[in-house]
Scaffold this active site. Structure first.
Site, mmCIF file in Angstrom:
data_model
loop_
_atom_site.group_PDB
_atom_site.id
_atom_site.type_symbol
_atom_site.label_atom_id
_atom_site.label_comp_id
_atom_site.label_asym_id
_atom_site.label_seq_id
_atom_site.Cartn_x
_atom_site.Cartn_y
_atom_site.Cartn_z
ATOM 1 N N SER A 33 2.254 -5.485 -6.622
ATOM 2 C CA SER A 33 3.283 -4.465 -6.778
ATOM 3 C C SER A 33 4.307 -4.657 -5.672
ATOM 4 O O SER A 33 4.061 -5.368 -4.697
ATOM 5 C CB SER A 33 2.675 -3.059 -6.688
ATOM 6 N N ILE A 93 -0.222 -3.850 -2.193
ATOM 7 C CA ILE A 93 0.758 -2.782 -1.991
ATOM 8 C C ILE A 93 1.547 -3.089 -0.729
ATOM 9 O O ILE A 93 0.983 -3.522 0.277
ATOM 10 C CB ILE A 93 0.091 -1.392 -1.889
ATOM 11 N N ILE A 124 -2.576 -5.819 1.817
ATOM 12 C CA ILE A 124 -1.389 -5.147 2.321
ATOM 13 C C ILE A 124 -0.262 -6.173 2.414
ATOM 14 O O ILE A 124 -0.404 -7.206 3.072
ATOM 15 C CB ILE A 124 -1.655 -4.502 3.698
ATOM 16 N N LYS A 125 0.845 -5.875 1.736
ATOM 17 C CA LYS A 125 1.976 -6.805 1.721
ATOM 18 C C LYS A 125 2.854 -6.587 2.949
ATOM 19 O O LYS A 125 3.305 -5.475 3.216
ATOM 20 C CB LYS A 125 2.813 -6.611 0.454
ATOM 21 N N ILE A 126 3.091 -7.676 3.644
ATOM 22 C CA ILE A 126 3.893 -7.656 4.865
ATOM 23 C C ILE A 126 5.024 -8.678 4.712
ATOM 24 O O ILE A 126 4.760 -9.859 4.472
ATOM 25 C CB ILE A 126 3.043 -8.031 6.102
#
Length: 325
Positions: A33, A93, A124-126
């Protein structure tokens, strides 16, 4: 050929209870996402209206997070069998993209989101900015899986790998009794954006729709050569705009070992599991072809412009959600 994984680049609450289950039964192994995807879902799907009304009075970011976290938890549950059986089945996300230049706030937000979701198969998208490499390191060190995103240059992919791998090494050091603790090793993907290169540079290129493929191949070679199976190349931005290319063009052209491709629904539908694996080009072949198509200075400028533009687009999408709530 092994360890290729196709993920779905889409999420929406009712979709997760219907079409998503069908995709899982046909070989989809994960999902991603981003703020733009959540914007389209939350603002256009009627299923969120009642939930938003019930949350009125809260801070708009809190409302957004409750909606997003609920969807991510649902997706994680649907994907859990893949996670526990195949060590795949991740859902990603993204942190608030407006924090991209603040290491401390990004790390705090990432840990808070992971704790709130409370699912092992969440990444976790960074975004891969200068301030974010330390965030990637700390998350991996603490056993939190990471999706390093908005990668356009070889330099970005290398810095992402170094940060993620250093965190992985520290995690392993701190978990010597791994089997006894039943603690899973965190996974990471380095998300290389593909089609945006072509859309930007096609007007200047001597050959159309090749720069994105070649650039992604180059980053993939760098990641794959490190021989760390817990850190994979992921090909993102693999949708096709217009009718000049097959919808699954960016899937078929990047079917590489130990990689992931996250694709929009129309590309997945067109692909339908046609596993005709490709042999990646070697670096000298890539540079030879690239230099015939476009100059190095144009490529380097494109990397910088695309990163800035990508961050701006996600920030705008995020702010649009908050304004609408």
């Amino acid at each position: 050929m092994k360890n290729f994984s196709l993920w779905c680049d889409f999420i929406e609450n009712s979709f997760l209870d219907n079409e998503f289950l069908n995709l899982l039964s046909h070989g989809i192994n994960g999902a991603t996402s981003n703020p733009a995807i959540f914007k389209n879902a939350i603002l256009n799907s009627p299923i969120y209206k009642d939930k938003i009304l019930k949350l009125k009075g809260k801070r708009t970011k809190d409302i957004y997070e409750e909606l997003a976290i609920s969807d991510i938890q649902k997706a994680a549950d649907k994907l859990a069998p893949l996670f526990y059986q195949k060590n795949d089945g991740f859902i990603s996300i993204e942190i608030d993209p407006r924090l991209h230049d603040n290491t401390t706030l990004s790390l705090g937000e990432a840990k808070r989101l992971y704790s709130a979701i409370s699912k092992e198969n969440v990444m976790i998208k960074i975004p891969a900015t200068k301030a974010s490499y330390e965030v990637m390191y700390e998350l991996m060190k603490n056993g939190i899986s990471v999706n390093a995103t908005l990668i356009f240059s070889l330099e970005q992919s290398q810095k992402c790998f170094e940060a993620l791998n250093a965190g992985l090494v520290e995690f392993r050091k701190n978990n010597i009794a791994l089997k006894e603790q039943n603690t899973r090793t965190p996974q990471a993907v380095i998300s290389i954006f593909v089609s945006r290169f072509d859309r930007l540079l096609n007007p200047k290129a001597k050959e159309q729709n090749r720069i994105g493929i070649l650039n992604a191949n180059l980053a993939y070679n760098n990641i794959y050569s490190k021989n760390e199976p817990n850190i994979r190349a992921l090909f993102a931005s693999t949708g096709v705009k217009g009718d000049d290319l097959p919808k699954d063009y960016y899937i078929k052209e990047l079917l590489f070992e130990n990689s992931v491709n996250t694709a929009p629904l129309d590309a997945i539908e067109a692909f339908k599991g046609k596993m005709d694996f490709k042999k990646p080009l070697m670096n000298f072949e890539i540079y030879t072809e690239l230099n015939q198509i476009i100059s190095q200075s144009e490529r380097e400028k494109a990397c910088n412009d695309l990163l800035s533009d990508g961050i701006e687009q996600f920030c705008i999408a995020f702010e649009d959600i908050l304004k609408a709530l």
